[in-house]
Design a protein around this motif. Sequence first.
Motif, PDB file in Angstrom:
ATOM      1  N   ILE A 224       0.944  -1.246   0.118  1.00 25.29           N
ATOM      2  CA  ILE A 224      -0.241   0.003   0.029  1.00 25.29           C
ATOM      3  C   ILE A 224       0.743   1.186   0.243  1.00 25.29           C
ATOM      4  O   ILE A 224       0.562   2.159  -0.756  1.00 25.29           O
ATOM      5  CB  ILE A 224      -1.111  -0.136   1.165  1.00 25.29           C
ATOM      6  CG1 ILE A 224      -2.025  -1.157   1.080  1.00 25.29           C
ATOM      7  CG2 ILE A 224      -1.700   1.377   1.495  1.00 25.29           C
ATOM      8  CD1 ILE A 224      -2.874  -1.470   2.327  1.00 25.29           C
ATOM      9  N   LEU A 225       1.752   1.354   0.630  1.00 27.47           N
ATOM     10  CA  LEU A 225       2.807   2.382   1.015  1.00 27.47           C
ATOM     11  C   LEU A 225       3.530   2.480  -0.497  1.00 27.47           C
ATOM     12  O   LEU A 225       3.438   3.838  -0.711  1.00 27.47           O
ATOM     13  CB  LEU A 225       3.706   2.312   2.355  1.00 27.47           C
ATOM     14  CG  LEU A 225       3.027   2.439   3.646  1.00 27.47           C
ATOM     15  CD1 LEU A 225       3.927   1.900   4.506  1.00 27.47           C
ATOM     16  CD2 LEU A 225       2.274   3.719   3.767  1.00 27.47           C
ATOM     17  N   GLY A 227       2.463   1.787  -3.278  1.00 36.01           N
ATOM     18  CA  GLY A 227       1.661   2.547  -4.010  1.00 36.01           C
ATOM     19  C   GLY A 227       1.331   3.903  -4.193  1.00 36.01           C
ATOM     20  O   GLY A 227       1.267   4.906  -5.123  1.00 36.01           O
ATOM     21  N   ILE A 228       1.136   4.246  -2.857  1.00 34.27           N
ATOM     22  CA  ILE A 228       1.039   5.869  -2.370  1.00 34.27           C
ATOM     23  C   ILE A 228       2.104   6.443  -2.846  1.00 34.27           C
ATOM     24  O   ILE A 228       2.026   7.582  -3.631  1.00 34.27           O
ATOM     25  CB  ILE A 228       0.746   5.932  -0.938  1.00 34.27           C
ATOM     26  CG1 ILE A 228      -0.385   5.332  -0.353  1.00 34.27           C
ATOM     27  CG2 ILE A 228       0.829   7.487  -0.617  1.00 34.27           C
ATOM     28  CD1 ILE A 228      -0.665   5.240   0.996  1.00 34.27           C
ATOM     29  N   HIS A 231       2.273   6.999  -6.680  1.00 29.98           N
ATOM     30  CA  HIS A 231       1.291   8.144  -7.058  1.00 29.98           C
ATOM     31  C   HIS A 231       1.842   9.679  -6.696  1.00 29.98           C
ATOM     32  O   HIS A 231       1.713  10.339  -7.271  1.00 29.98           O
ATOM     33  CB  HIS A 231      -0.069   7.976  -6.276  1.00 29.98           C
ATOM     34  CG  HIS A 231      -0.818   6.938  -7.094  1.00 29.98           C
ATOM     35  ND1 HIS A 231      -0.793   5.564  -7.208  1.00 29.98           N
ATOM     36  CD2 HIS A 231      -2.041   6.909  -8.024  1.00 29.98           C
ATOM     37  CE1 HIS A 231      -1.497   4.884  -8.028  1.00 29.98           C
ATOM     38  NE2 HIS A 231      -2.161   5.686  -8.279  1.00 29.98           N
ATOM     39  N   ALA A 232       2.351   9.448  -5.276  1.00 31.48           N
ATOM     40  CA  ALA A 232       2.973  10.878  -4.865  1.00 31.48           C
ATOM     41  C   ALA A 232       3.845  11.378  -5.841  1.00 31.48           C
ATOM     42  O   ALA A 232       4.189  12.597  -6.099  1.00 31.48           O
ATOM     43  CB  ALA A 232       3.348  10.849  -3.517  1.00 31.48           C
ATOM     44  N   GLN A 233       4.690  10.610  -6.592  1.00 34.50           N
ATOM     45  CA  GLN A 233       5.713  10.955  -7.332  1.00 34.50           C
ATOM     46  C   GLN A 233       5.216  11.655  -8.563  1.00 34.50           C
ATOM     47  O   GLN A 233       5.852  12.470  -9.296  1.00 34.50           O
ATOM     48  CB  GLN A 233       6.781   9.843  -7.599  1.00 34.50           C
ATOM     49  CG  GLN A 233       7.535   9.327  -6.755  1.00 34.50           C
ATOM     50  CD  GLN A 233       8.711   8.251  -7.005  1.00 34.50           C
ATOM     51  OE1 GLN A 233       8.734   8.040  -8.192  1.00 34.50           O
ATOM     52  NE2 GLN A 233       9.583   7.764  -6.085  1.00 34.50           N
ATOM     53  N   ASN A 234       3.935  11.168  -8.904  1.00 37.94           N
ATOM     54  CA  ASN A 234       3.494  11.715 -10.174  1.00 37.94           C
ATOM     55  C   ASN A 234       2.763  12.887 -10.031  1.00 37.94           C
ATOM     56  O   ASN A 234       2.311  13.516 -10.964  1.00 37.94           O
ATOM     57  CB  ASN A 234       2.668  10.737 -11.032  1.00 37.94           C
ATOM     58  CG  ASN A 234       3.383   9.543 -11.416  1.00 37.94           C
ATOM     59  OD1 ASN A 234       4.634   9.791 -11.993  1.00 37.94           O
ATOM     60  ND2 ASN A 234       3.058   8.388 -11.379  1.00 37.94           N
ATOM     61  N   GLY A 235       2.734  13.465  -8.664  1.00 39.53           N
ATOM     62  CA  GLY A 235       1.872  14.545  -8.419  1.00 39.53           C
ATOM     63  C   GLY A 235       0.424  14.709  -8.664  1.00 39.53           C
ATOM     64  O   GLY A 235      -0.153  13.153  -8.807  1.00 39.53           O
ATOM     65  N   PRO A 236      -0.210  15.681  -8.163  1.00 37.33           N
ATOM     66  CA  PRO A 236      -1.666  15.563  -8.321  1.00 37.33           C
ATOM     67  C   PRO A 236      -2.439  14.943  -9.640  1.00 37.33           C
ATOM     68  O   PRO A 236      -1.836  15.452 -10.664  1.00 37.33           O
ATOM     69  CB  PRO A 236      -2.215  17.107  -8.283  1.00 37.33           C
ATOM     70  CG  PRO A 236      -0.980  17.721  -7.327  1.00 37.33           C
ATOM     71  CD  PRO A 236       0.328  16.842  -7.958  1.00 37.33           C
ATOM     72  N   TRP A 237      -3.401  14.228  -9.571  1.00 39.61           N
ATOM     73  CA  TRP A 237      -4.071  13.379 -10.502  1.00 39.61           C
ATOM     74  C   TRP A 237      -4.949  14.184 -11.136  1.00 39.61           C
ATOM     75  O   TRP A 237      -5.622  15.070 -10.701  1.00 39.61           O
ATOM     76  CB  TRP A 237      -4.541  12.252  -9.806  1.00 39.61           C
ATOM     77  CG  TRP A 237      -5.244  11.271 -10.684  1.00 39.61           C
ATOM     78  CD1 TRP A 237      -4.878  10.299 -11.673  1.00 39.61           C
ATOM     79  CD2 TRP A 237      -6.706  11.089 -10.710  1.00 39.61           C
ATOM     80  NE1 TRP A 237      -5.966   9.807 -12.300  1.00 39.61           N
ATOM     81  CE2 TRP A 237      -7.236  10.019 -11.845  1.00 39.61           C
ATOM     82  CE3 TRP A 237      -7.739  11.826 -10.210  1.00 39.61           C
ATOM     83  CZ2 TRP A 237      -8.284   9.715 -12.139  1.00 39.61           C
ATOM     84  CZ3 TRP A 237      -9.162  11.387 -10.570  1.00 39.61           C
ATOM     85  CH2 TRP A 237      -9.251  10.386 -11.551  1.00 39.61           C
TER      86      TRP A 237
END
Lengths: 242, 242
Positions: A224-225, A227-228, A231-237
């Motif tokens: 889970i972490l 995965g988070i 996503h955080a590396q790619n910034g706001p979705w």
Amino acid sequence: MRDRVRVVLSHTTHPGNIGACARAMKTMGLERLYLVNPKFFPDPQAVAMASGAADLLERARVCASLEEALAGTTYVLGSSARRRDLAPVWLSPRQAGERLVGQAQRGEVALLMGTERMGLSTEEALQCHALATIPANPEYPSLNLASALQILAYEIRLASLDGWAVPVPPDPPATREDMDMLYQRLEQTLVIIGFLDPTKPRRLMDRLRRLFGRAGLEQNEVNILQGILAHAQNGPWQPPDQ
Amino acid sequence: MRDRVRVVLSHTTHPGNIGACARAMKTMGLERLYLVNPKFFPDPQAVAMASGAADLLERARVCASLEEALAGTTYVLGSSARRRDLAPVWLSPRQAGERLVGQAQRGEVALLMGTERMGLSTEEALQCHALATIPANPEYPSLNLASALQILAYEIRLASLDGWAVPVPPDPPATREDMDMLYQRLEQTLVIIGFLDPTKPRRLMDRLRRLFGRAGLEQNEVNILQGILAHAQNGPWQPPDQ
């Protein structure tokens, strides 16, 4: 082994207490109840308080004397709220549980409880090989009969289970390698989002290692972490339709 | 130290049980009783069962929500008869007593007991840092509410008398309010970075609460995590000279 332990209630006044004692016994795996001259027994209040342990009441043995209730035993442990001059050995509940279980390996043993109001009489205390005292609040040591029995039966159970262990989480724990990869990815991400300046790392990663180390992560939690962080590396979705 | 321990009874059905719990508490030197939505309280049956511990009932705090009862606590230990999928740490009563006493050295702690019939709800269990399970007879694990409390309070008393406690970090622990704000910010961030779909939350936040609850965060750790989340919401950082 617990089959060799009988619980003897002497001259119990309130039948509800007999039922509550039966319940306390059964929850801890003790089944053999002996009653010395109970004031009221059988009694519907006893059945009501016994809840799912009413079978112990049906099988309880009512005795006319303490002698009869202790017949065949090789060791008797008494419960006493206070110290007495003519005391035998004094034990804590923990020691008492261990002692009783140890003695049950070689013979029949009894846990003897006195009346609600007065506890054991001096004569009864003299029948005991040892007395157990619960370390209660000295300003209010007044445990209910079934509550005192509950604690002693709990200690007897713990001593008999011996190998009882705290259940461990069913999920597989993270390996060292899982954790190393997690910390690498975490550090990388903190640099990417600008929270960690790699030229001045200070002790940030140490602090985070300490935090997650304390939690003892499972593999699925590491997933889970991870995965988070991805996503955080790619910034706001951005939603696809924008 | 025991002054920092509150006992929280959630949605207790029978007032007699509240009284019996007060008695069990006072015999073990615990005095602070919190009641979340009791079905009947105050009630003469509670007073009758409390016996010499009726003063605890008079000083009991009746709360409209669990949140209110746990306000200001830094550690919550739940009592649970059965294992749950989303459990935090599992402890034996002995370990639980030691842990609670250790945590009470640095903040307010709570022992949380569920209803007579169902125990803790899943939501309540998720509020706990650890759950204690009494190793009862698997064929009849049905301890009376006050009996379960009696055993846990006894272990708390033993741990406090021992003077032995789990060493705890010197930094101040996060409060409930700190943790609530952290979880709100975390959830918000997970939505922003596209990891959490608010229309299909599944049990992600429960899992993360369990993870961080297990770690027992300090205030400065919460500050670090809040800082990370603030940066993650803004996305990858651009150095000023690019």
